[in-house]
Design a protein around this motif. Structure first.
Motif, PDB file in Angstrom:
ATOM      1  N   VAL A  87     -19.445  40.826  55.756  1.00 52.63           N
ATOM      2  CA  VAL A  87     -18.938  39.280  55.730  1.00 52.63           C
ATOM      3  C   VAL A  87     -20.338  38.536  56.237  1.00 52.63           C
ATOM      4  O   VAL A  87     -20.227  37.605  56.960  1.00 52.63           O
ATOM      5  N   SER A  88     -21.237  39.312  56.256  1.00 56.70           N
ATOM      6  CA  SER A  88     -22.657  38.583  56.915  1.00 56.70           C
ATOM      7  C   SER A  88     -22.810  37.662  55.776  1.00 56.70           C
ATOM      8  O   SER A  88     -22.716  37.527  54.598  1.00 56.70           O
ATOM      9  N   LYS A  89     -23.691  36.599  56.244  1.00 58.88           N
ATOM     10  CA  LYS A  89     -24.192  35.611  55.601  1.00 58.88           C
ATOM     11  C   LYS A  89     -24.827  36.097  54.132  1.00 58.88           C
ATOM     12  O   LYS A  89     -24.695  35.621  52.951  1.00 58.88           O
ATOM     13  N   LYS A  90     -25.913  37.307  54.429  1.00 53.57           N
ATOM     14  CA  LYS A  90     -26.586  37.640  53.594  1.00 53.57           C
ATOM     15  C   LYS A  90     -25.777  38.200  52.202  1.00 53.57           C
ATOM     16  O   LYS A  90     -25.888  38.146  50.975  1.00 53.57           O
ATOM     17  N   ALA A  91     -24.839  39.175  52.802  1.00 51.31           N
ATOM     18  CA  ALA A  91     -23.874  39.754  51.778  1.00 51.31           C
ATOM     19  C   ALA A  91     -23.187  38.707  51.043  1.00 51.31           C
ATOM     20  O   ALA A  91     -22.818  38.660  49.940  1.00 51.31           O
ATOM     21  N   MET A  92     -22.531  37.794  51.748  1.00 54.70           N
ATOM     22  CA  MET A  92     -21.660  36.703  51.147  1.00 54.70           C
ATOM     23  C   MET A  92     -22.442  36.066  50.003  1.00 54.70           C
ATOM     24  O   MET A  92     -21.803  35.744  49.042  1.00 54.70           O
ATOM     25  N   ARG A 126     -10.949  40.578  51.616  1.00 57.12           N
ATOM     26  CA  ARG A 126     -11.109  41.935  51.562  1.00 57.12           C
ATOM     27  C   ARG A 126     -11.370  42.753  52.902  1.00 57.12           C
ATOM     28  O   ARG A 126     -11.190  43.876  53.210  1.00 57.12           O
ATOM     29  N   TYR A 127     -12.348  41.850  53.438  1.00 58.75           N
ATOM     30  CA  TYR A 127     -12.809  42.333  54.927  1.00 58.75           C
ATOM     31  C   TYR A 127     -11.592  42.521  55.840  1.00 58.75           C
ATOM     32  O   TYR A 127     -11.384  43.689  56.471  1.00 58.75           O
ATOM     33  N   GLU A 128     -10.743  41.544  55.725  1.00 54.72           N
ATOM     34  CA  GLU A 128      -9.660  41.714  56.555  1.00 54.72           C
ATOM     35  C   GLU A 128      -8.566  42.834  56.364  1.00 54.72           C
ATOM     36  O   GLU A 128      -8.099  43.356  57.240  1.00 54.72           O
ATOM     37  N   ILE A 129      -8.494  43.158  55.057  1.00 49.54           N
ATOM     38  CA  ILE A 129      -7.575  44.050  54.664  1.00 49.54           C
ATOM     39  C   ILE A 129      -8.210  45.326  54.870  1.00 49.54           C
ATOM     40  O   ILE A 129      -7.561  46.239  55.387  1.00 49.54           O
ATOM     41  N   GLU A 130      -9.506  45.694  54.562  1.00 49.70           N
ATOM     42  CA  GLU A 130     -10.005  46.842  54.951  1.00 49.70           C
ATOM     43  C   GLU A 130     -10.018  47.230  56.364  1.00 49.70           C
ATOM     44  O   GLU A 130      -9.744  48.275  57.150  1.00 49.70           O
ATOM     45  N   LEU A 131     -10.038  46.083  57.287  1.00 50.74           N
ATOM     46  CA  LEU A 131      -9.813  46.374  58.981  1.00 50.74           C
ATOM     47  C   LEU A 131      -8.520  46.490  59.366  1.00 50.74           C
ATOM     48  O   LEU A 131      -8.523  47.650  59.949  1.00 50.74           O
ATOM     49  N   MET A 185     -17.478  37.799  44.007  1.00 52.49           N
ATOM     50  CA  MET A 185     -16.591  37.254  44.738  1.00 52.49           C
ATOM     51  C   MET A 185     -16.976  35.918  45.503  1.00 52.49           C
ATOM     52  O   MET A 185     -18.334  35.847  45.980  1.00 52.49           O
ATOM     53  N   ASN A 186     -16.043  35.240  45.740  1.00 53.43           N
ATOM     54  CA  ASN A 186     -16.461  33.825  46.820  1.00 53.43           C
ATOM     55  C   ASN A 186     -16.238  34.457  47.989  1.00 53.43           C
ATOM     56  O   ASN A 186     -15.605  35.318  48.489  1.00 53.43           O
ATOM     57  N   HIS A 187     -16.630  33.506  48.888  1.00 51.69           N
ATOM     58  CA  HIS A 187     -16.448  33.613  50.501  1.00 51.69           C
ATOM     59  C   HIS A 187     -15.080  33.840  50.733  1.00 51.69           C
ATOM     60  O   HIS A 187     -14.829  34.914  51.695  1.00 51.69           O
TER      61      HIS A 187
END
Length: 192
Positions: free
Chosen positions: A30-35, A52-57, A44-46
């Motif tokens: 979820v870093s700016k560079k990756a997004m 996905r980040y929240e689901i993986e966490l 994918m959009n932001h």
């Protein structure tokens, strides 16, 4: 496939990340560079990346939570009772030696008494560490931010796994094979 281990300096020089934990590594998504990259390539959009980040966490947190519960259950309901049974056998043995040899039993039963003390230390270690782990799990479960919860499970709960396992491993070596209710590591290694 060749795996090359790079030192921290070489990793940094090459611009490689060096995340030590899963929550840290997932945060890179979820870093700016990756997004920006995901969006630029129309992957994918932001919103999708953050979802996905929240689901993986959440998935990571649930796995650590389950592992902690299972570890506590096995330690308290299998390892400790077995160690106590064996310890009681040793205590009865020492009592018998005392009856037979009187005051001289201390010389004869020195090893058994030392073993009883060692087993007691590991039993206490397991019980105190499992209790502390459960308390840390309760604190982590009260967090509402999924990233903070994952970090708490990683940094506060998971370190107890190794400590509890160390005590259980020591007891596995001390307790008589006939009394041990679980499969021992050396038995797993040499099964065909």
């Amino acid at each position: 496939m060749v795996i090359v281990k790079l030192g921290k300096k070489k990793q940094k020089k090459r611009g490689l990340s060096n995340h030590k934990t899963t929550p840290e590594a997932l945060k890179a998504k979820v870093s700016k560079k990756a997004m920006d990259l995901f969006e630029e390539l129309s992957i994918m959009n932001h919103v999708e990346v953050e979802a996905r980040y929240e689901i993986e966490l959440e998935e990571y947190t649930k796995k650590i939570q389950i592992e902690g519960r299972v570890l506590g259950d096995i330690a308290r309901n299998h390892v400790v009772p077995t160690a106590i049974r064996y310890q009681n056998t040793l205590i009865e043995n020492v009592k018998g030696l005392k009856e037979i040899f009187g005051k001289d039993y201390e010389k004869i039963a020195k090893e058994q008494v030392a073993l009883i003390k060692e087993i007691s230390g590991h039993i206490e270690g397991i019980n105190s560490k499992v209790h502390a782990m459960v308390e840390e799990r309760k604190k982590a479960n009260n967090l509402t931010d999924i990233a903070k919860m994952a970090a708490a499970y990683c940094d506060k709960v998971k370190p107890y796994f190794e400590e509890i396992r160390t005590h259980a491993d020591k007891l596995e070596l001390l307790v008589d094979d006939e009394m041990w209710t679980l499969v021992k590591y050396r038995e797993i290694l040499f099964l065909r």
